[in-house]
Scaffold this motif. Structure first.
Motif, PDB file in Angstrom:
ATOM      1  N   VAL A 154       5.546  49.688  19.953  1.00 12.67           N
ATOM      2  CA  VAL A 154       6.369  49.211  21.203  1.00 12.67           C
ATOM      3  C   VAL A 154       6.116  50.130  22.134  1.00 12.67           C
ATOM      4  CG1 VAL A 154       8.806  48.367  21.900  1.00 12.67           C
ATOM      5  CG2 VAL A 154       8.407  48.330  19.438  1.00 12.67           C
ATOM      6  N   GLY A 155       5.632  49.630  23.345  1.00 15.35           N
ATOM      7  CA  GLY A 155       5.511  50.494  24.335  1.00 15.35           C
ATOM      8  C   GLY A 155       4.097  51.053  24.592  1.00 15.35           C
ATOM      9  N   ALA A 156       3.589  50.690  25.623  1.00 14.44           N
ATOM     10  CA  ALA A 156       1.791  51.027  25.884  1.00 14.44           C
ATOM     11  C   ALA A 156       1.719  51.937  26.686  1.00 14.44           C
ATOM     12  CB  ALA A 156       1.056  49.755  26.160  1.00 14.44           C
ATOM     13  N   GLY A 157       2.741  53.026  26.664  1.00 20.24           N
ATOM     14  CA  GLY A 157       2.493  54.345  27.363  1.00 20.24           C
ATOM     15  C   GLY A 157       1.865  55.291  26.562  1.00 20.24           C
ATOM     16  N   PRO A 158       1.655  56.449  26.940  1.00 16.64           N
ATOM     17  CA  PRO A 158       1.189  57.801  26.243  1.00 16.64           C
ATOM     18  C   PRO A 158       1.239  57.724  24.794  1.00 16.64           C
ATOM     19  CG  PRO A 158       1.573  58.249  28.486  1.00 16.64           C
ATOM     20  CD  PRO A 158       2.254  56.911  28.351  1.00 16.64           C
ATOM     21  N   ALA A 159       2.458  57.787  24.533  1.00 17.30           N
ATOM     22  CA  ALA A 159       3.140  57.916  23.087  1.00 17.30           C
ATOM     23  C   ALA A 159       2.414  56.558  22.287  1.00 17.30           C
ATOM     24  CB  ALA A 159       4.517  58.059  23.083  1.00 17.30           C
ATOM     25  N   GLY A 160       2.833  55.658  22.587  1.00 16.91           N
ATOM     26  CA  GLY A 160       2.277  54.102  22.085  1.00 16.91           C
ATOM     27  C   GLY A 160       0.868  54.203  21.801  1.00 16.91           C
ATOM     28  N   LEU A 161       0.202  54.607  23.009  1.00 14.31           N
ATOM     29  CA  LEU A 161      -1.370  54.417  22.828  1.00 14.31           C
ATOM     30  C   LEU A 161      -2.023  55.373  21.791  1.00 14.31           C
ATOM     31  CD1 LEU A 161      -2.186  53.780  26.709  1.00 14.31           C
ATOM     32  CD2 LEU A 161      -2.654  52.304  24.646  1.00 14.31           C
ATOM     33  N   ALA A 162      -1.315  56.661  21.971  1.00 12.85           N
ATOM     34  CA  ALA A 162      -1.935  57.951  21.234  1.00 12.85           C
ATOM     35  C   ALA A 162      -1.588  57.380  19.850  1.00 12.85           C
ATOM     36  CB  ALA A 162      -1.214  59.196  21.694  1.00 12.85           C
ATOM     37  N   CYS A 163      -0.321  56.908  19.410  1.00  9.67           N
ATOM     38  CA  CYS A 163      -0.031  56.853  18.076  1.00  9.67           C
ATOM     39  C   CYS A 163      -1.135  55.519  17.599  1.00  9.67           C
ATOM     40  CB  CYS A 163       1.384  56.224  18.055  1.00  9.67           C
ATOM     41  SG  CYS A 163       1.726  55.731  16.499  1.00  9.67           S
ATOM     42  N   GLN A 202      -6.322  52.886  33.979  1.00  9.51           N
ATOM     43  CA  GLN A 202      -6.864  51.562  33.258  1.00  9.51           C
ATOM     44  C   GLN A 202      -8.077  51.601  32.563  1.00  9.51           C
ATOM     45  OE1 GLN A 202      -4.988  48.897  32.370  1.00  9.51           O
ATOM     46  NE2 GLN A 202      -3.578  50.226  33.349  1.00  9.51           N
ATOM     47  N   LYS A 203      -8.940  52.651  33.260  1.00 10.05           N
ATOM     48  CA  LYS A 203     -10.031  52.843  32.579  1.00 10.05           C
ATOM     49  C   LYS A 203      -9.905  53.759  31.269  1.00 10.05           C
ATOM     50  CE  LYS A 203     -12.734  53.392  36.812  1.00 10.05           C
ATOM     51  NZ  LYS A 203     -13.257  54.544  37.848  1.00 10.05           N
ATOM     52  N   GLU A 204      -8.941  54.613  31.262  1.00 11.76           N
ATOM     53  CA  GLU A 204      -8.683  55.630  30.060  1.00 11.76           C
ATOM     54  C   GLU A 204      -8.034  54.634  29.309  1.00 11.76           C
ATOM     55  OE1 GLU A 204      -5.378  58.382  30.377  1.00 11.76           O
ATOM     56  OE2 GLU A 204      -6.853  59.888  29.555  1.00 11.76           O
ATOM     57  N   VAL A 205      -7.094  53.442  29.434  1.00 11.88           N
ATOM     58  CA  VAL A 205      -6.536  52.440  28.442  1.00 11.88           C
ATOM     59  C   VAL A 205      -7.910  51.943  27.770  1.00 11.88           C
ATOM     60  CG1 VAL A 205      -5.285  50.507  28.289  1.00 11.88           C
ATOM     61  CG2 VAL A 205      -4.408  52.530  29.460  1.00 11.88           C
ATOM     62  N   ASP A 206      -8.786  51.417  28.750  1.00 14.00           N
ATOM     63  CA  ASP A 206      -9.891  50.777  28.017  1.00 14.00           C
ATOM     64  C   ASP A 206     -10.644  51.501  27.027  1.00 14.00           C
ATOM     65  OD1 ASP A 206      -9.238  48.502  29.729  1.00 14.00           O
ATOM     66  OD2 ASP A 206     -10.877  49.041  31.302  1.00 14.00           O
ATOM     67  N   TYR A 207     -10.892  52.674  27.519  1.00 10.84           N
ATOM     68  CA  TYR A 207     -11.569  53.695  26.278  1.00 10.84           C
ATOM     69  C   TYR A 207     -10.842  53.749  24.897  1.00 10.84           C
ATOM     70  CZ  TYR A 207     -13.872  57.646  24.284  1.00 10.84           C
ATOM     71  OH  TYR A 207     -14.560  58.406  23.333  1.00 10.84           O
ATOM     72  N   ILE A 208      -9.664  53.857  25.072  1.00 12.09           N
ATOM     73  CA  ILE A 208      -8.658  54.023  23.964  1.00 12.09           C
ATOM     74  C   ILE A 208      -8.776  52.590  23.092  1.00 12.09           C
ATOM     75  CG2 ILE A 208      -6.300  54.012  23.210  1.00 12.09           C
ATOM     76  CD1 ILE A 208      -5.701  55.883  25.644  1.00 12.09           C
ATOM     77  N   LEU A 209      -8.623  51.620  23.799  1.00 17.11           N
ATOM     78  CA  LEU A 209      -8.846  50.157  23.293  1.00 17.11           C
ATOM     79  C   LEU A 209     -10.094  49.795  22.471  1.00 17.11           C
ATOM     80  CD1 LEU A 209      -6.437  47.862  25.535  1.00 17.11           C
ATOM     81  CD2 LEU A 209      -5.646  49.367  23.314  1.00 17.11           C
TER      82      LEU A 209
END
Lengths: 460, 424
Positions: A154-163, A202-209
C-alpha cells in the motif's frame, strides 16, 4: 538585539499568476546542481581514499558500498558503479539528488577531519546512476522463478517501491495500491522541483517497474477503496508504506482564511502543474517552519516570482531540522530567515490574509520555549504552514479501533524487520518511526521485503 | 641568492635547465621562445643526413593517472624531419643571438666514420657549444641501425665517440639508452671513447596503453601501433638509479652527467644534481605545460639552495651519490617502528588494511566511540614504511628509530649471513 521596526499591515493583497516569463520558469526550476561530466567525475572520484570500514557506508541508511562504487567510476566503469548503488538502494538515483548528504555520507567522509571538503558522494552517485539510465542495457535486475505468492503493497512511494522491487526479484507477484494517479510518492509530489527536474521521479519508477512482476492500481486509497482486512485475506503478505497524510496546524486563529496554505499541498500543486505560470504567487510571502519542507516552499515560491519571502522559525538556527546547506540555499535564493519568532496572530482584511504577527521567543531557564512579549508584524499576501506532517491512522482503524499498534508518537509500531503487531503485515517509510527521508524509506522497504520473503518461504 | 651557473664539459649556461633534444627544440621559433622564457640551454632536436626522415601522424601516447594527465608519455617520432641546411642556419643564428645559453646539437647518422666526419664539419660551422650523440632512441631509427641499436652495443659507442673526438674539437656528450641490462657497460664505453659527458636517460621502450576498441597499442596509427620511447614523471626513479650507478662507478672516472628523465620541478632537478648530474634536461614537463615552468624551476632551486646554504651547484652536486650503496652495505641493526598520531588520524583505515592484507598484521583496529582506532603493534612491526606511504595525512604516521644500542652492522658482517656461518 534591538526591537525590529513594526512593519505596516498589508492593505492591498497582491496575489498573481504568471509573474515570470516562460524562460525564467525554466531556468528557476532547472537542475540546481549541474551534473558532473566524465572528467570531473573521475577527478572527484580520485579524491576518495577507498577507506577500510568506511564511515560513509555506515552513515548511509541503505549501506551503499560507497568506496567501491566511487572506485568503479574512477576506472571508467560507471555501469558497475550504478549496479553497486542500486543493488543496495533501488532509488539511488533519487537519493543522489534529494539526500541530505551533508548529514549522512558526506558528513562522515574522512576528508572532513582533514579540514577539507568531503568527496562529493551525492554528485558521484548521480553521475553513475545517470550514466546507467542513459544506457539501453540499463536493466540488470532479474527475477527468480515465480513463487506463486501474492503480496499487497500500500503506497507507491519510496518504501513501497523498494519493498516491491526486492520482492519482485524474489519471484513474488506484487500489487501496489496507490491513492494518487502517479507513483513515486514524495519524489513525485513533495520534493522541490529543482532537485528532481526532467521528470526524473517517473523515469526512476519506470526503471523499478521494468524488472517485472509489479502492477500498480492507482486511485486506490486504504480505508476507502480497499481495507486492510481484505488485503490480508486476499494476499500472502501486506506491506504498508503509507507516508504521512496529515499536516500540523499552527494552533492560532484564522488558519482557514484565504491565503493561508499548507506548504505540502502547494508543493504538490507545483509539482503536478503543467504550467507553473498558473500558480497563484503572493508578492510578500511568509513561511512558518524550520524543516526542509519550509525551505523547499520558501525557495520555490521565491523562484515562482514572489518579491519578498521570509521564513520564520520559533527557535534558533541550531534547532532547525533543515540542514545548514538547505538554509544557505534559501539565503542565496534571497529568502530571509528569522529565528526566535512564534506565530501569534494572522492579520486579515476581507477574509484574506494580509499579515502575520510574531512574538519574539527564547528559551527560559528550564530550556522551555517562551515568548518575550515583544511582537512584530510582517505584511503577507500568502502564508505557508510547514510545521511538520503527521501520520493519519484512520485507514487502519475499524470502528474507531486501531487494527495495529501505534507508537507513542502516533506512527505504526514495527520491529527491526518492519513487522507490525498484526501478523502478515509489515510497514516502512515515513508511516513508521525513524528519519523521514527517501533513503530511510528505501531501507525500511528493503528490510521488510527481506523479512516478508523469508516468512513466505518458511510458511510453505 | 644562489648562483645557478652551470658548467659541464666545458659548456656554460646561466642555469642548469636545458631542454632535451626533442620536439620543443626542433626549430628556431621554439628555441627562441624557450630562451625568452629563461631556459639555460637546449639540445637541438637530433640532426641526421639528408634527405630528412618522414614522420607519421599520431605520434604520442600517454599514461594518465586518476584524472591527472601525463604521468608518463611516449613518442614514436623520429629525428628532425627538416633539411639539415635549414637546421644548421637556425642553430647558428640562435647561438649568435643568445651567446650566454648552452647550444648543444644532437646528432644521429649511420654507424661509419665517414658519415660522422661529414656531419661534424658542417655542425662545427654553427658556433654551437657541444654535440650530443643520440644513441638512445628506441623506436624507428633503431630499425635503421641507429639510435638505441648503437647504444646497445658498447663497442659501437666507444668507436663512434672516438671518431667524433678525432674529427672535432667540440665537447662530446654521449646520450645513453636505458634499454640495456646494465647502464655501466655503455657508460664505460663512452668514457673509453673519450666522451666529455654522458646524457641519460633516453626514453624507455614502451607501449603506453592498449586501445581496447581497436585492439592495438597506443598511439594507434591506422589500426596498428609501434613501440615508442617512454618518458615523463613515471621514469624518474629509473633515471635516478642509472645516474647514481654511473656517478659512483670508478671506471666511469667521474664523467660529467647531464641528467634526464621525468624532471618536472626544481626538486626533481635538485635530486638529479645531488646524485651527480651537471645540467638537467627537460622535455615532457615543457610539452605538458609550456616553457614558463622554468620560472618555477630556477626560483625553487635558488630558494632551496639559499635555505641550505649552498652557494653554487657544485656545493651539493653528488652529495647523495656518496650515500648510494649496495644492499649488503646497509645497517642490519637499524630498527624503526611506525607510530600513528591519533590527533592527526582521520580514521580512513588505509594503514590497517594495507598492513593486514599485504604486510605484517601489525596495525590493530578497535572501535572507540563508534570510530575505528588504529594502533601499531610494535612487536609485529618490521618498519617497512608501507603504512606511512598509504596514509593520506602528512606527518600522521612516522617511522621512529628504536634505540637498540647496536652498532652499524652490514649483511657481510651479520652472523645470520650463511656465508659468515660457513667461514666460522
Amino acid at each position: 538585539m534591538s526591537k525590529p521596526a513594526e512593519l505596516p499591515a498589508n492593505n492591498d493583497v497582491d496575489i498573481k499568476t504568471g509573474r515570470l516569463t516562460q524562460k525564467q520558469y525554466e531556468e528557476n526550476f532547472g537542475d540546481i546542481h549541474p551534473p558532473l561530466d566524465q572528467n570531473n567525475a573521475v577527478i572527484e572520484a580520485s579524491r576518495c581514499y577507498f577507506c577500510f570500514d568506511a564511515p560513509c557506508v555506515a552513515a548511509c541508511p541503505t549501506s551503499i558500498d560507497i568506496p567501491l562504487f566511487i572506485r568503479k567510476i574512477s576506472t571508467g566503469n560507471a555501469k558497475g558503479a550504478a549496479k553497486t548503488i542500486l543493488e543496495a538502494n533501488i532509488m539511488g538515483g533519487a537519493c543522489s539528488r534529494v539526500c541530505p548528504v551533508e548529514e549522512l555520507c558526506e558528513q562522515a567522509c574522512v576528508r572532513n577531519t582533514q579540514s577539507e571538503k568531503p568527496v562529493k558522494i551525492g554528485q558521484l552517485q548521480r553521475f553513475a546512476t545517470d550514466e546507467l539510465f542513459a544506457r539501453k542495457d540499463a536493466q540488470f535486475f532479474t527475477r527468480k522463478k515465480p513463487t506463486g505468492k501474492k503480496i499487497a503493497v500500500v503506497g507507491a512511494g519510496p518504501a513501497g517501491l523498494a519493498c516491491a522491487h526486492k520482492l519482485a526479484q524474489e519471484g513474488h507477484d506484487i500489487t501496489i495500491f496507490e491513492a494518487k494517479p502517479k507513483a513515486g510518492g514524495l519524489n513525485e509530489y513533495g520534493i522541490a522541483a529543482y532537485k528532481v527536474p526532467d521528470n526524473f521521479a517517473q523515469k526512476e519508477v519506470d526503471y523499478i517497474l521494468s524488472v517485472g512482476g509489479i502492477k500498480i492500481e492507482f486511485g486506490k486509497s486504504l480505508g476507502k477503496d480497499i481495507t486492510l482486512e481484505a488485503l490480508r485475506k486476499d494476499y500472502d503478505a501486506v506491506f504498508l508504506g503509507l507516508g504521512l497524510a496529515g499536516v500540523n496546524a499552527l494552533g492560532i486563529d484564522g488558519e482557514d482564511i484565504e491565503g493561508v496554505e499548507d506548504a505540502v499541498d502547494y508543493i504538490e500543486a507545483l509539482r503536478t502543474a503543467k504550467d507553473k505560470a498558473k500558480l497563484p504567487v503572493g508578492r510578500r510571502v511568509v513561511v512558518i517552519g524550520g524543516g526542509n519542507t519550509a525551505i523547499d516552499i520558501a525557495i520555490q515560491i521565491k523562484r515562482l516570482g514572489a518579491e519578498d519571502v521570509t521564513l520564520a522559525y520559533r527557535r534558533g538556527p541550531e534547532h532547525m531540522s533543515a540542514t545548514e546547506w538547505e538554509c544557505e540555499l534559501a539565503q542565496t535564493n534571497d529568502v530571509r530567515i528569522r529565528h526566535w519568532s512564534m506565530p501569534k496572530k494572522l492579520v486579515s482584511a476581507g477574509g484574506h490574509v494580509t499579515g502575520i504577527t510574531f512574538e519574539h521567543s527564547k528559551l527560559d531557564s528550564n530550556g522551555k520555549l517562551t515568548g518575550t512579549g515583544e511582537t512584530y508584524t510582517l505584511p503577507a499576501d500568502q502564508v505557508f504552514k510547514a510545521i511538520g506532517q503527521t501520520f493519519v491512522p484512520s485507514p487502519l482503524q475499524d470502528n474507531g479501533k486501531d487494527l495495529l499498534q501505534l507508537t507513542k508518537k502516533g506512527r505504526i509500531d514495527v520491529d527491526a524487520d518492519g513487522a507490525t503487531s498484526l501478523s502478515g503485515v509489515w510497514a516502512g517509510g515515513d508511516c513508521t518511526e525513524g528519519q523521514d527521508l527517501t533513503v530511510a524509506a528505501v531501507a525500511g522497504g528493503k528490510k521488510a521485503a527481506i523479512a516478508i520473503d523469508r516468512a513466505l518461504r518458511e510458511k510453505k | 641568492m644562489a648562483d645557478l651557473t652551470c658548467k659541464i664539459a666545458g659548456v656554460t649556461s646561466p642555469n642548469p635547465f636545458w631542454l632535451a633534444s626533442a620536439p620543443p627544440t626542433d626549430k628556431e621559433y621554439n628555441v627562441v621562445r624557450a630562451f625568452e622564457a629563461g631556459w639555460g640551454g637546449v639540445v637541438w632536436k637530433t640532426l641526421g643526413e639528408d634527405p630528412p626522415v618522414v614522420n607519421v601522424s599520431s605520434r604520442y601516447g600517454a599514461t594518465h593517472y586518476n584524472g591527472t594527465k601525463i604521468m608518463g608519455f611516449n613518442n614514436i617520432e623520429l629525428i628532425t624531419d627538416r633539411p639539415l641546411d635549414v637546421n644548421l642556419k637556425e642553430i647558428e643564428r640562435v647561438k649568435k643571438n643568445w651567446p650566454d645559453r648552452a647550444m648543444v646539437v644532437s646528432l644521429m647518422v649511420p654507424c661509419n666514420e665517414d658519415a660522422w666526419q661529414k656531419i661534424l664539419k658542417r655542425v662545427e660551422t654553427t658556433g654551437c657549444d657541444a654535440i650530443e650523440l643520440n644513441f638512445g632512441c628506441p623506436h624507428g631509427m633503431s630499425e635503421r641501425q641507429m639510435g638505441s641499436a648503437v647504444g646497445q652495443v658498447p663497442e659501437y659507442i666507444r668507436d663512434v665517440t672516438s671518431w667524433c673526438k678525432k674529427h672535432s674539437d667540440l665537447p662530446v656528450f654521449v646520450k645513453l639508452t636505458p634499454n640495456i641490462t646494465n647502464i655501466l657497460y655503455p657508460a664505460r664505453a663512452a668514457v673509453e671513447g673519450g666522451a666529455d659527458a654522458v646524457s641519460l636517460i633516453n626514453t624507455i621502450n614502451s607501449i603506453t596503453a592498449v586501445n581496447l576498441d581497436v585492439m592495438a597499442p597506443e598511439p594507434v596509427v591506422n589500426g596498428v601501433g609501434a613501440h615508442g620511447g617512454y618518458c615523463g614523471p613515471a621514469v624518474k626513479p629509473i633515471a635516478l638509479c642509472m645516474i647514481a650507478e654511473i656517478a659512483r662507478d670508478a671506471a666511469c672516472k667521474s664523467v660529467p652527467i647531464s641528467g634526464i628523465g621525468g624532471i618536472s620541478t626544481w626538486r626533481d632537478a635538485a635530486e638529479f644534481i645531488a646524485l651527480g648530474s651537471g645540467s638537467v634536461q627537460v622535455c615532457t614537463a615543457a610539452m605538458h605545460h609550456g616553457f614558463k615552468i622554468v620560472e618555477e624551476m630556477t626560483d625553487g632551486l635558488s630558494n632551496w639552495m639559499d635555505e641550505k646554504g649552498y652557494k653554487t651547484l657544485d656545493d651539493f652536486r653528488g652529495l647523495a651519490a656518496k650515500n648510494f650503496r649496495n644492499w649488503n652495505q646497509l645497517d642490519m641493526n637499524y630498527d624503526i617502528k611506525a607510530k600513528i598520531d591519533p590527533e592527526k588520524c582521520i580514521n580512513c583505515g588505509l594503514c590497517h588494511i594495507a598492513c593486514e592484507d599485504t604486510s605484517h598484521q601489525a596495525i590493530s583496529v578497535a572501535k572507540q566511540d563508534g570510530k575505528n582506532v588504529f594502533t601499531v603493534v610494535d612487536q609485529d612491526c618490521v618498519g617497512c614504511n608501507l603504512c606511512m606511504h598509504v596514509c593520506p595525512v602528512d606527518g600522521c604516521i612516522t617511522m621512529n628509530r628504536v634505540d637498540n644500542g647496536k652498532p652499524y652492522m652490514t649483511w657481510n658482517e651479520d652472523p645470520r649471513n650463511p656465508a659468515n656461518k660457513k667461514s666460522a
